[in-house]
Design a protein around this motif. Structure first.
Motif, PDB file in Angstrom:
ATOM      1  N   ARG A  50       0.862  -1.181   0.000  1.00 53.81           N
ATOM      2  CA  ARG A  50       0.000   0.000   0.000  1.00 53.81           C
ATOM      3  C   ARG A  50       0.893   1.223   0.000  1.00 53.81           C
ATOM      4  O   ARG A  50       1.777   1.360   0.833  1.00 53.81           O
ATOM      5  N   SER A  51       0.635   2.117  -0.943  1.00 58.00           N
ATOM      6  CA  SER A  51       1.422   3.331  -1.099  1.00 58.00           C
ATOM      7  C   SER A  51       0.483   4.536  -1.080  1.00 58.00           C
ATOM      8  O   SER A  51      -0.454   4.597  -1.875  1.00 58.00           O
ATOM      9  N   VAL A  52       0.725   5.475  -0.168  1.00 57.25           N
ATOM     10  CA  VAL A  52      -0.106   6.668  -0.040  1.00 57.25           C
ATOM     11  C   VAL A  52       0.755   7.890  -0.359  1.00 57.25           C
ATOM     12  O   VAL A  52       1.714   8.186   0.346  1.00 57.25           O
ATOM     13  N   GLY A  53       0.408   8.576  -1.451  1.00 62.61           N
ATOM     14  CA  GLY A  53       1.101   9.789  -1.846  1.00 62.61           C
ATOM     15  C   GLY A  53       0.341  11.011  -1.365  1.00 62.61           C
ATOM     16  O   GLY A  53      -0.884  11.043  -1.418  1.00 62.61           O
ATOM     17  N   THR A  54       1.069  12.017  -0.891  1.00 65.24           N
ATOM     18  CA  THR A  54       0.453  13.231  -0.368  1.00 65.24           C
ATOM     19  C   THR A  54       1.162  14.451  -0.943  1.00 65.24           C
ATOM     20  O   THR A  54       2.392  14.472  -1.024  1.00 65.24           O
ATOM     21  N   ALA A  55       0.381  15.429  -1.355  1.00 63.34           N
ATOM     22  CA  ALA A  55       0.911  16.707  -1.826  1.00 63.34           C
ATOM     23  C   ALA A  55      -0.111  17.791  -1.508  1.00 63.34           C
ATOM     24  O   ALA A  55      -1.269  17.687  -1.899  1.00 63.34           O
ATOM     25  N   GLY A  56       0.317  18.806  -0.794  1.00 61.00           N
ATOM     26  CA  GLY A  56      -0.613  19.861  -0.406  1.00 61.00           C
ATOM     27  C   GLY A  56      -1.714  19.271   0.453  1.00 61.00           C
ATOM     28  O   GLY A  56      -1.469  18.618   1.448  1.00 61.00           O
ATOM     29  N   GLY A  57      -2.947  19.463   0.044  1.00 64.03           N
ATOM     30  CA  GLY A  57      -4.075  18.899   0.767  1.00 64.03           C
ATOM     31  C   GLY A  57      -4.631  17.643   0.140  1.00 64.03           C
ATOM     32  O   GLY A  57      -5.660  17.144   0.567  1.00 64.03           O
ATOM     33  N   SER A  58      -3.959  17.113  -0.882  1.00 67.53           N
ATOM     34  CA  SER A  58      -4.449  15.933  -1.594  1.00 67.53           C
ATOM     35  C   SER A  58      -3.681  14.694  -1.187  1.00 67.53           C
ATOM     36  O   SER A  58      -2.464  14.736  -1.029  1.00 67.53           O
ATOM     37  N   SER A  59      -4.394  13.600  -1.032  1.00 65.70           N
ATOM     38  CA  SER A  59      -3.790  12.300  -0.772  1.00 65.70           C
ATOM     39  C   SER A  59      -4.381  11.294  -1.745  1.00 65.70           C
ATOM     40  O   SER A  59      -5.597  11.252  -1.937  1.00 65.70           O
ATOM     41  N   ARG A  60      -3.525  10.495  -2.351  1.00 66.31           N
ATOM     42  CA  ARG A  60      -3.957   9.455  -3.284  1.00 66.31           C
ATOM     43  C   ARG A  60      -3.232   8.166  -2.906  1.00 66.31           C
ATOM     44  O   ARG A  60      -2.080   8.204  -2.471  1.00 66.31           O
TER      45      ARG A  60
END
Length: 120
Positions: free
Chosen positions: A104-114
């Protein structure tokens, strides 16, 4: 008559407020497209990293593998990724462990998470 006008006015005010709030959320989501794309690519990089670590540590590599360290990674574009590898019982393992069955990989940038998840 005054009570009817107040009730209709309150209903129209409530409907206008809800419509404005929904429009605000749509505008906010469309302007955050850059951070969303950064988060998706960070999550993809996390999956690729875990798959590389798994195959390099457990495969028959012809050359020496350079296995990067585990943890949460920060990228130069302001995004970050957190990778978790698990076995069938749900125990969190090192990604080079041969009993890993999901990543499981969770990417985060600013206020977004994918997030992306891979099973094998």
């Amino acid at each position: 008559m005054i009570l009817t006008i107040l009730a209709l006015g309150g209903t129209l005010l409530g409907a206008t407020t809800v419509a404005g709030l929904l429009t605000l959320y749509q505008i906010r989501n469309s302007t955050d497209l850059t951070n969303s794309a950064k988060a998706i690519f960070a999550a993809d990089a996390g999956i690729e990293w875990a798959l590389y670590k798994s195959t390099c540590a457990n495969g028959d590599a012809q050359t020496t593998c350079i296995i990067p360290e585990e943890g949460e990674f920060e990228f130069s574009n302001g995004s970050s990724v957190k990778v978790t590898c698990q076995d069938t019982a749900g125990l969190v393992l090192d990604c080079s462990d041969p009993t890993v069955t999901s990543i499981r990989s969770v990417g985060t940038a600013g206020g977004s998470s994918r997030a992306f998840e891979a099973y094998f």
